[in-house]
Write an enzyme that holds these catalytic residues in place. Sequence first.
Site, PDB file in Angstrom:
ATOM      1  N   GLU A  82      -6.808   4.572   8.076  1.00  0.00           N
ATOM      2  CA  GLU A  82      -6.563   5.925   7.580  1.00  0.00           C
ATOM      3  C   GLU A  82      -7.919   6.400   6.701  1.00  0.00           C
ATOM      4  O   GLU A  82      -7.963   8.067   7.333  1.00  0.00           O
ATOM      5  CB  GLU A  82      -5.232   6.146   7.003  1.00  0.00           C
ATOM      6  N   GLY A 135       3.474  -1.108   4.098  1.00  0.00           N
ATOM      7  CA  GLY A 135       2.845   0.235   3.980  1.00  0.00           C
ATOM      8  C   GLY A 135       4.475   0.558   3.728  1.00  0.00           C
ATOM      9  O   GLY A 135       4.781   0.609   2.744  1.00  0.00           O
ATOM     10  N   GLY A 136       4.763   1.083   4.298  1.00  0.00           N
ATOM     11  CA  GLY A 136       6.455   1.727   4.348  1.00  0.00           C
ATOM     12  C   GLY A 136       7.521   0.892   3.589  1.00  0.00           C
ATOM     13  O   GLY A 136       8.225   1.630   2.791  1.00  0.00           O
ATOM     14  N   ASN A 143       0.699  -0.975   0.220  1.00  0.00           N
ATOM     15  CA  ASN A 143      -0.565  -0.238  -0.360  1.00  0.00           C
ATOM     16  C   ASN A 143       1.038   1.167  -0.124  1.00  0.00           C
ATOM     17  O   ASN A 143       1.592   1.627   0.946  1.00  0.00           O
ATOM     18  CB  ASN A 143      -0.871  -0.234   1.058  1.00  0.00           C
ATOM     19  N   TRP A 144       1.649   1.907  -1.032  1.00  0.00           N
ATOM     20  CA  TRP A 144       2.023   2.787  -0.776  1.00  0.00           C
ATOM     21  C   TRP A 144       1.148   4.130  -0.334  1.00  0.00           C
ATOM     22  O   TRP A 144       2.473   5.215  -0.527  1.00  0.00           O
ATOM     23  CB  TRP A 144       2.078   3.813  -2.845  1.00  0.00           C
ATOM     24  N   LYS A 145      -0.213   4.243  -0.198  1.00  0.00           N
ATOM     25  CA  LYS A 145      -0.609   5.579   0.156  1.00  0.00           C
ATOM     26  C   LYS A 145      -0.380   6.599  -0.647  1.00  0.00           C
ATOM     27  O   LYS A 145       0.105   6.533  -1.997  1.00  0.00           O
ATOM     28  CB  LYS A 145       0.509   5.919   1.833  1.00  0.00           C
TER      29      LYS A 145
HETATM   30  P1  13P Z   1       2.958   0.926   7.733  1.00  0.00           P
HETATM   31  O1  13P Z   1       3.851  -0.869   7.423  1.00  0.00           O
HETATM   32  O2  13P Z   1       3.924   1.342   6.981  1.00  0.00           O
HETATM   33  O3  13P Z   1       2.880  -0.031   9.233  1.00  0.00           O
HETATM   34  O4  13P Z   1       2.021   0.878   7.433  1.00  0.00           O
HETATM   35  C1  13P Z   1       1.092  -0.466   7.036  1.00  0.00           C
HETATM   36  C2  13P Z   1      -0.017  -0.423   6.571  1.00  0.00           C
HETATM   37  O5  13P Z   1      -1.335   0.474   6.887  1.00  0.00           O
HETATM   38  C3  13P Z   1      -0.393  -0.259   4.719  1.00  0.00           C
HETATM   39  O6  13P Z   1      -1.735  -0.505   5.027  1.00  0.00           O
END
Ligand code: 13P
Length: 254
Positions: free
Chosen positions: A100, A237-238, A9-11
């Site tokens: 989020e 995520g990260g 998930n690149w956000k």
């Molecule tokens: P992180 O891996 O950055 O904690 O994020 C997790 C996430 O929200 C994936 O959707």
Amino acid sequence: MRKKIVAGNWKMNMDYNEGLSLFSEVINMVKDEVTGSQQAVVCSPFIHLHSLTHLAKGYAKVAVGAQNAHQAESGAYTGEISARMINSVGAEYVILGHSERRQYFGEDNALLAKKTDTALANGLKPIFCIGETLDERNAEKHFDVIKSQLAEGVFHLDEAHFSKLVIAYEPVWAIGTGVTASSAQAQEIHAFIRQEIAAKYGQPVADGITILYGGSCNPKNAPELFAQPDIDGGLIGGASLKSRDFVDIVKVFN
Ligand code: 13P
């Protein structure tokens, strides 16, 4: 055997060119290094989707997804993106109910139930996120929260539609914090989720559903998390913003 998935998930990260470079690296590494039947899914911002699906053509091990979709089929919703549009550029998945979205955009279970219906009606596979906040866990309400997120968000679906979902358990306190749920904590909730699904749809459906863990997942902690019997992969995520880290997590299932 349940399908194993590692989804990134690149956000709201990566401009267009950065995203294309990152995705090209991911494809090349997956092609050269992934030997199992797991699938890597990259959930990018909308503007990358069409180019990414183009780059992924012919590579069955890499799929593309969006991070949100509107609940309406179409209409006067300035600035929004529909499930049909996402499907029309070749994306296969859509993340729904990310914490989020719940936290910053006020998305509740009732809205997410509608979004799930519309995504499924337009041929997308929702990656439906659930998970408790730190306050909820400290108050020992985490099982209740998970139970109502499932009941109100997705348990209205019939079996055929429900079976198309991927569920992602993401404890909010583990997202972007560097604090991962222990493998025992994650397994406990994953087993509970599968048990709830079994109670609603029967054991065969529950046994076939892919349930991902998300929250500070990285190449170091992924092997232990993914070794748990009810954890079928991750939502990353990260670490999905670095091709080497992301593909190393995908390779845990080699
Ligand atoms: P992180 O891996 O950055 O904690 O994020 C997790 C996430 O929200 C994936 O959707």
